[in-house]
Write an enzyme that holds these catalytic residues in place. Structure first.
Site, PDB file in Angstrom:
ATOM      1  N   TYR A 196       0.822  -1.210   0.000  1.00 17.45           N
ATOM      2  CA  TYR A 196       0.000   0.000   0.000  1.00 17.45           C
ATOM      3  C   TYR A 196       0.858   1.262   0.000  1.00 17.45           C
ATOM      4  O   TYR A 196       0.435   2.302  -0.480  1.00 17.45           O
ATOM      5  CB  TYR A 196      -0.939   0.022   1.216  1.00 17.45           C
ATOM      6  N   LYS A 235       3.388 -15.139   3.602  1.00 18.28           N
ATOM      7  CA  LYS A 235       3.513 -15.979   2.404  1.00 18.28           C
ATOM      8  C   LYS A 235       5.011 -16.252   2.226  1.00 18.28           C
ATOM      9  O   LYS A 235       5.614 -15.962   1.191  1.00 18.28           O
ATOM     10  CB  LYS A 235       2.897 -15.230   1.204  1.00 18.28           C
ATOM     11  N   ASP A 284      -2.783 -18.244   2.196  1.00 18.32           N
ATOM     12  CA  ASP A 284      -3.812 -19.020   1.480  1.00 18.32           C
ATOM     13  C   ASP A 284      -4.452 -20.047   2.420  1.00 18.32           C
ATOM     14  O   ASP A 284      -5.669 -20.218   2.460  1.00 18.32           O
ATOM     15  CB  ASP A 284      -3.250 -19.674   0.203  1.00 18.32           C
ATOM     16  N   ASP A 325      -6.090  -6.737   5.343  1.00 18.57           N
ATOM     17  CA  ASP A 325      -7.243  -6.084   4.712  1.00 18.57           C
ATOM     18  C   ASP A 325      -8.203  -7.155   4.185  1.00 18.57           C
ATOM     19  O   ASP A 325      -9.420  -7.136   4.448  1.00 18.57           O
ATOM     20  CB  ASP A 325      -6.731  -5.191   3.568  1.00 18.57           C
ATOM     21  N   ASP A 384     -12.090  -8.620   5.924  1.00 20.09           N
ATOM     22  CA  ASP A 384     -13.393  -8.611   5.230  1.00 20.09           C
ATOM     23  C   ASP A 384     -13.984 -10.024   5.241  1.00 20.09           C
ATOM     24  O   ASP A 384     -15.194 -10.214   5.423  1.00 20.09           O
ATOM     25  CB  ASP A 384     -13.235  -8.142   3.772  1.00 20.09           C
TER      26      ASP A 384
HETATM   27  C1  LIG Z   1      -7.508   2.362   1.587  1.00 15.47           C
HETATM   28  C2  LIG Z   1      -8.683   1.525   1.944  1.00 15.47           C
HETATM   29  C3  LIG Z   1      -9.669   1.602   0.845  1.00 15.47           C
HETATM   30  C4  LIG Z   1      -8.189   0.157   2.304  1.00 15.47           C
HETATM   31  C5  LIG Z   1      -9.178  -0.768   2.939  1.00 15.47           C
HETATM   32  O1  LIG Z   1      -9.931  -1.448   2.300  1.00 15.47           O
HETATM   33  C6  LIG Z   1      -9.199  -0.906   4.387  1.00 15.47           C
HETATM   34  O2  LIG Z   1      -8.410  -0.288   5.076  1.00 15.47           O
HETATM   35  O3  LIG Z   1     -10.004  -1.706   4.888  1.00 15.47           O
HETATM   36 MG   LIG Z   2     -10.654  -3.116   3.443  1.00 17.57          MG
END
Ligand SMILES: CC(C)CC(=O)C(=O)O
Ligand SMILES: [Mg+2]
Ligand SMILES: NC(=O)C1=CN([C@@H]2O[C@H](COP(=O)(O)OP(=O)(O)OC[C@H]3O[C@@H](n4cnc5c(N)ncnc54)[C@H](O)[C@@H]3O)[C@@H](O)[C@H]2O)C=CC1
Length: 350
Positions: free
Chosen positions: A136, A186, A218, A242, A246
């Site tokens: 990033y 990884k 993975d 990140d 999710d």
């Molecule tokens: C820069 C963001 C869009 C990154 C992201 O998805 C997050 O930090 O959850």
């Molecule tokens: Mg995110």
């Protein structure tokens, strides 16, 4: 009296932040709030996603409650002007290297999980994500190959100090919980990950009471749906954290349930608190957004930046009670609007 900056941002950011603010107000604490423009909203008004006055407010504040940034109408802008640069810029400017993302199954939400209820029930984990390094923030660019083909690159890199400090956050967190730490990398492919693993092993020498396991990313993604209850604390880099967070959110029911704290030191003086989700343009303006992640982020703000554990627990108990009473936004299979969900949390606040 503490100063809390409210940076609501774009899409559902203002919708969920409004509910978090209502809950903070209802606690009757003696804090001051100041709003700032950020993301696409700031670009429209002032020509930059992170204008100087917002950055100045962020530096001045004791803590920041952040909504979300991102606007599909601005996807064509050059990268430095995209709304997302606001959150990346804040993380870098404030040195917020440690991102805590707890994923806990709330009683009654098992049916909303993408997993079978008996698998989902046992989830109680924290992802400790490094937040100011990795691809990033590494060197990036566009060019052409010798054959004239368009190419792009983003450099993945960490130095040993960056890995050691986030590893320490992971170990400290594990020490206070079930003493199980999984470091995700990884290392079978990436040089960066080999360094990561080496440094994590060195830091582990200071934490003999914590059981450390290394796992490839993975496999971690697979284990997260196979047996998520086996995880306690996961420490990982910016990109992997990140993605895995999710994924973890759907294991506990919805991305609308996961809060986060971004800290610049273990206890955090100034921290930034935000739901892990984005601006959700597909549901923005429709009153469908789940505000729980934003409300729970406000609880984390009180805990980590304002040392107010009692108020943090009051908010968390109210969210649990609201869920327990059957309040559900559409992402959880219900029909509560964003405001009605906020109402349910307020009604449950003791
Ligand atoms: C820069 C963001 C869009 C990154 C992201 O998805 C997050 O930090 O959850
Ligand atoms: Mg995110
Ligand atoms: N920290 C931040 O400000 C972040 C910003 N973004 C940005 O947000 C924009 C949208 O990104 P997406 O990839 O679509 O991710 P997203 O997290 O905004 O949405 C993904 C999916 O989850 C749903 N969702 C998200 N939050 C929800 C909530 N509270 N309640 C109910 N449903 C919810 C959305 O409707 C969508 O279907 C992009 O511009 C992206 O760059 C993405 C992630 C983090």
């Amino acid at each position: 009296m503490a100063l809390i900056a409210i940076l609501a941002g774009d899409g559902i950011g203002p919708e969920v932040t409004t509910q978090a603010r209502r809950v903070l107000d209802a606690l009757g604490l003696d804090h001051q709030f100041e709003d700032g423009l950020v993301g696409g909203a700031a670009y429209r008004a002032l020509g930059h996603p992170l204008p100087p006055q917002t950055l100045e407010l962020a530096h001045r504040a004791d803590a920041i409650l952040f909504g979300a940034v991102g606007d599909p109408e601005m996807d064509g802008l050059e990268r430095t002007l995209r709304p997302e640069q606001a959150i990346l810029g804040l993380r870098k400017a404030l040195g917020l290297f440690a991102n805590l993302r707890p994923a806990t199954m709330f009683p009654g939400l098992e049916d909303a999980s993408a997993l079978r209820p008996e698998v989902a029930r046992s989830i109680d984990m924290v992802i400790v994500r490094e937040l100011t390094g990795d691809v990033y923030f590494g060197d990036k660019g566009r060019g052409h190959t010798k054959m004239g083909l368009r190419e792009g690159h983003d450099m993945m890199r960490y130095d040993e100090a960056e890995v050691a400090r986030i590893a320490r956050v992971g170990f400290e967190m594990a020490k206070r919980r079930k003493k199980i730490l999984t470091s995700v990398d990884k290392a079978n492919v990436l040089e960066t990950s080999q360094l990561w693993r080496e440094i994590v092993n060195e830091v582990a020498l200071d934490y003999p009471e914590v059981k450390l396991t290394h796992m490839y990313v993975d496999n971690a993604a697979m284990q997260l749906v196979r047996n998520p209850g086996a995880f306690d604390v996961v420490v990982t880099g910016n990109l992997f954290g990140d993605i895995l967070s999710d994924q973890a959110s759907m294991c506990v029911g919805s991305i609308g349930m996961l809060p986060s704290a971004s800290l610049n030191e273990w206890t955090g003086t100034c921290g930034l608190y935000e739901p892990i989700h984005g601006s959700a343009p597909d549901i923005a303006g429709q009153g469908k957004a789940n505000p729980c992640a934003a409300i729970l982020s406000a609880a984390m703000l009180l805990r980590h930046s304002l040392s107010d554990e009692a108020s943090a627990q009051r908010i968390e108990a109210a969210v649990i009670a609201a869920i327990g009473s059957g309040a559900r936004t559409p992402d959880l299979g219900g029909s509560h609007s964003t405001t009605a969900m906020g109402d349910a949390v307020l009604a449950a606040l003791q």
